[in-house]
Design a protein around this motif. Structure first.
Motif, PDB file in Angstrom:
ATOM      1  N   ASP A  82       0.811  -1.225   0.000  1.00  0.00           N
ATOM      2  CA  ASP A  82       0.000   0.000   0.000  1.00  0.00           C
ATOM      3  C   ASP A  82       0.848   1.279   0.000  1.00  0.00           C
ATOM      4  O   ASP A  82       0.331   2.362  -0.245  1.00  0.00           O
ATOM      5  CB  ASP A  82      -1.011   0.013   1.163  1.00  0.00           C
ATOM      6  CG  ASP A  82      -0.355  -0.012   2.530  1.00  0.00           C
ATOM      7  OD1 ASP A  82       0.855  -0.275   2.615  1.00  0.00           O
ATOM      8  OD2 ASP A  82      -1.062   0.235   3.529  1.00  0.00           O
ATOM      9  N   ARG A  83       2.156   1.140   0.209  1.00  0.00           N
ATOM     10  CA  ARG A  83       3.042   2.324   0.166  1.00  0.00           C
ATOM     11  C   ARG A  83       3.823   2.391  -1.162  1.00  0.00           C
ATOM     12  O   ARG A  83       4.724   3.221  -1.314  1.00  0.00           O
ATOM     13  CB  ARG A  83       4.041   2.292   1.335  1.00  0.00           C
ATOM     14  CG  ARG A  83       3.480   2.107   2.729  1.00  0.00           C
ATOM     15  CD  ARG A  83       2.875   3.323   3.384  1.00  0.00           C
ATOM     16  NE  ARG A  83       3.748   4.458   3.606  1.00  0.00           N
ATOM     17  CZ  ARG A  83       4.475   4.674   4.709  1.00  0.00           C
ATOM     18  NH1 ARG A  83       4.465   3.797   5.700  1.00  0.00           N
ATOM     19  NH2 ARG A  83       5.187   5.762   4.843  1.00  0.00           N
ATOM     20  N   PHE A  84       3.481   1.514  -2.096  1.00  0.00           N
ATOM     21  CA  PHE A  84       4.247   1.375  -3.351  1.00  0.00           C
ATOM     22  C   PHE A  84       4.373   2.699  -4.108  1.00  0.00           C
ATOM     23  O   PHE A  84       5.472   3.104  -4.507  1.00  0.00           O
ATOM     24  CB  PHE A  84       3.579   0.308  -4.232  1.00  0.00           C
ATOM     25  CG  PHE A  84       4.284   0.019  -5.535  1.00  0.00           C
ATOM     26  CD1 PHE A  84       5.671  -0.029  -5.614  1.00  0.00           C
ATOM     27  CD2 PHE A  84       3.552  -0.231  -6.691  1.00  0.00           C
ATOM     28  CE1 PHE A  84       6.324  -0.323  -6.815  1.00  0.00           C
ATOM     29  CE2 PHE A  84       4.190  -0.519  -7.890  1.00  0.00           C
ATOM     30  CZ  PHE A  84       5.566  -0.565  -7.952  1.00  0.00           C
ATOM     31  N   LEU A  85       3.273   3.398  -4.307  1.00  0.00           N
ATOM     32  CA  LEU A  85       3.317   4.636  -5.105  1.00  0.00           C
ATOM     33  C   LEU A  85       4.156   5.700  -4.407  1.00  0.00           C
ATOM     34  O   LEU A  85       4.917   6.421  -5.050  1.00  0.00           O
ATOM     35  CB  LEU A  85       1.899   5.145  -5.388  1.00  0.00           C
ATOM     36  CG  LEU A  85       1.016   4.192  -6.197  1.00  0.00           C
ATOM     37  CD1 LEU A  85      -0.336   4.824  -6.485  1.00  0.00           C
ATOM     38  CD2 LEU A  85       1.687   3.774  -7.504  1.00  0.00           C
ATOM     39  N   GLU A  86       4.026   5.748  -3.091  1.00  0.00           N
ATOM     40  CA  GLU A  86       4.830   6.692  -2.293  1.00  0.00           C
ATOM     41  C   GLU A  86       6.325   6.350  -2.410  1.00  0.00           C
ATOM     42  O   GLU A  86       7.168   7.238  -2.564  1.00  0.00           O
ATOM     43  CB  GLU A  86       4.356   6.582  -0.844  1.00  0.00           C
ATOM     44  CG  GLU A  86       4.923   7.585   0.104  1.00  0.00           C
ATOM     45  CD  GLU A  86       4.472   7.341   1.554  1.00  0.00           C
ATOM     46  OE1 GLU A  86       5.023   8.008   2.427  1.00  0.00           O
ATOM     47  OE2 GLU A  86       3.598   6.476   1.794  1.00  0.00           O
ATOM     48  N   LEU A 112       7.864   4.778  -4.911  1.00  0.00           N
ATOM     49  CA  LEU A 112       8.317   5.156  -6.264  1.00  0.00           C
ATOM     50  C   LEU A 112       8.568   6.661  -6.351  1.00  0.00           C
ATOM     51  O   LEU A 112       9.595   7.099  -6.879  1.00  0.00           O
ATOM     52  CB  LEU A 112       7.274   4.755  -7.310  1.00  0.00           C
ATOM     53  CG  LEU A 112       7.114   3.271  -7.615  1.00  0.00           C
ATOM     54  CD1 LEU A 112       5.986   3.070  -8.618  1.00  0.00           C
ATOM     55  CD2 LEU A 112       8.410   2.656  -8.140  1.00  0.00           C
ATOM     56  N   ALA A 113       7.632   7.453  -5.839  1.00  0.00           N
ATOM     57  CA  ALA A 113       7.760   8.916  -5.908  1.00  0.00           C
ATOM     58  C   ALA A 113       8.992   9.388  -5.129  1.00  0.00           C
ATOM     59  O   ALA A 113       9.767  10.224  -5.617  1.00  0.00           O
ATOM     60  CB  ALA A 113       6.495   9.575  -5.358  1.00  0.00           C
ATOM     61  N   GLN A 122      12.335   8.532  -6.848  1.00  0.00           N
ATOM     62  CA  GLN A 122      12.621   9.446  -7.955  1.00  0.00           C
ATOM     63  C   GLN A 122      13.049  10.824  -7.435  1.00  0.00           C
ATOM     64  O   GLN A 122      13.970  11.434  -7.965  1.00  0.00           O
ATOM     65  CB  GLN A 122      11.413   9.514  -8.892  1.00  0.00           C
ATOM     66  CG  GLN A 122      11.365   8.223  -9.724  1.00  0.00           C
ATOM     67  CD  GLN A 122       9.984   7.889 -10.282  1.00  0.00           C
ATOM     68  OE1 GLN A 122       8.972   8.094  -9.625  1.00  0.00           O
ATOM     69  NE2 GLN A 122       9.948   7.366 -11.482  1.00  0.00           N
TER      70      GLN A 122
END
Length: 244
Positions: free
Chosen positions: A172-176, A178-179, A182
């Motif tokens: 559930d923290r995957f998108l965070e 990735l951001a 980067q």
């Protein structure tokens, strides 16, 4: 060697003995998964952040001649890690520093690491979360003393150009994740989702990035399942735990 409520467990696959305590901390399957997922340099410098009782660094030690520095804030856990290092005769290779992750650059040079691994606290340290009443476990599981952003920022500072970062976390923290990678110049390169068993949602995320790496070439590894339909470890997990 052992204090009250402690025991010696063994990861047979790596022939590593490790001092554990149900009262303060025991390594979980996550540490084993991370040690198997990370691409370990043959030599050089490795750092294990949020090291706990040293499990990930200890498991990596059998795959490399690199120097391994483990960073752990909690003195009780750091002491367990040091005794496990002695138990496995790894004093020449592995060092534990009882410091806050933010102080890592006081013991390991900036831009010097070939690999940084981290099994961090997974849960945001928000008051709405029911904190674990055991302080040692609460610090290990909740973002009380560090945050995901801090972990990734410090990792980026430690890594040399093209050095690798490997993290185990929750999907559930995957998108965070990735951001943040980067933002701090770590190009995401490889991800693997781990499922408790077939037909269930993923409950563990493994991700690797390369500092200042190219943005193309991102790979999603085949899924990994922890248990089979009978509730036994799958062959892949059994091999990680017990060897071939």
């Amino acid at each position: 060697m052992l204090h009250e409520h402690e025991r010696i467990d063994q990861l047979y696959a790596k022939d590593i003995k490790i001092i554990q305590s149900s009262q303060v901390f025991s390594f979980s399957i996550d540490a084993v998964l991370l040690a198997n997922f990370a691409r370990v340099p043959k030599t050089g410098q490795v750092v294990d952040l949020c090291a706990g009782n040293g499990a990930v660094g200890l498991f990596l030690s059998k795959q490399t001649k690199a120097k391994i520095d483990a960073i752990e804030l909690q003195p009780r856990l750091a002491d367990m890690a040091r005794r496990s290092i002695s138990l496995n005769h790894l004093e020449q290779q592995m060092t534990v520093h009882t410091i806050d992750l933010k102080e890592s650059l006081s013991v390991v040079r900036h831009n010097s690491c070939d690999l940084v691994v981290c099994n961090p606290p997974y849960f945001k340290g928000l008051p709405t979360n029911k904190k674990n009443p055991n302080e040692h476990l609460a610090i290990a599981r909740h973002e009380i003393h560090t945050t995901l952003e801090e972990v990734i920022q410090i990792s980026s500072k430690l890594l040399k150009t093209n050095g690798r970062f490997a993290l185990v976390h929750r999907p559930d923290r995957f998108l965070e994740i990735l951001a943040l990678m980067q933002t701090y110049q770590i190009a995401p390169k490889r991800v693997q989702f781990v499922y408790p068993k077939a037909g269930k949602e993923a409950n563990i995320l493994l991700i690797e990035g390369i500092k200042q790496g190219k943005v193309d070439g991102f790979k999603v590894a085949p899924p990994l399942f922890t248990y089979d339909a009978q509730g036994e470890y799958t062959p892949e997990l059994r091999e990680m735990l017990y060897g071939k």
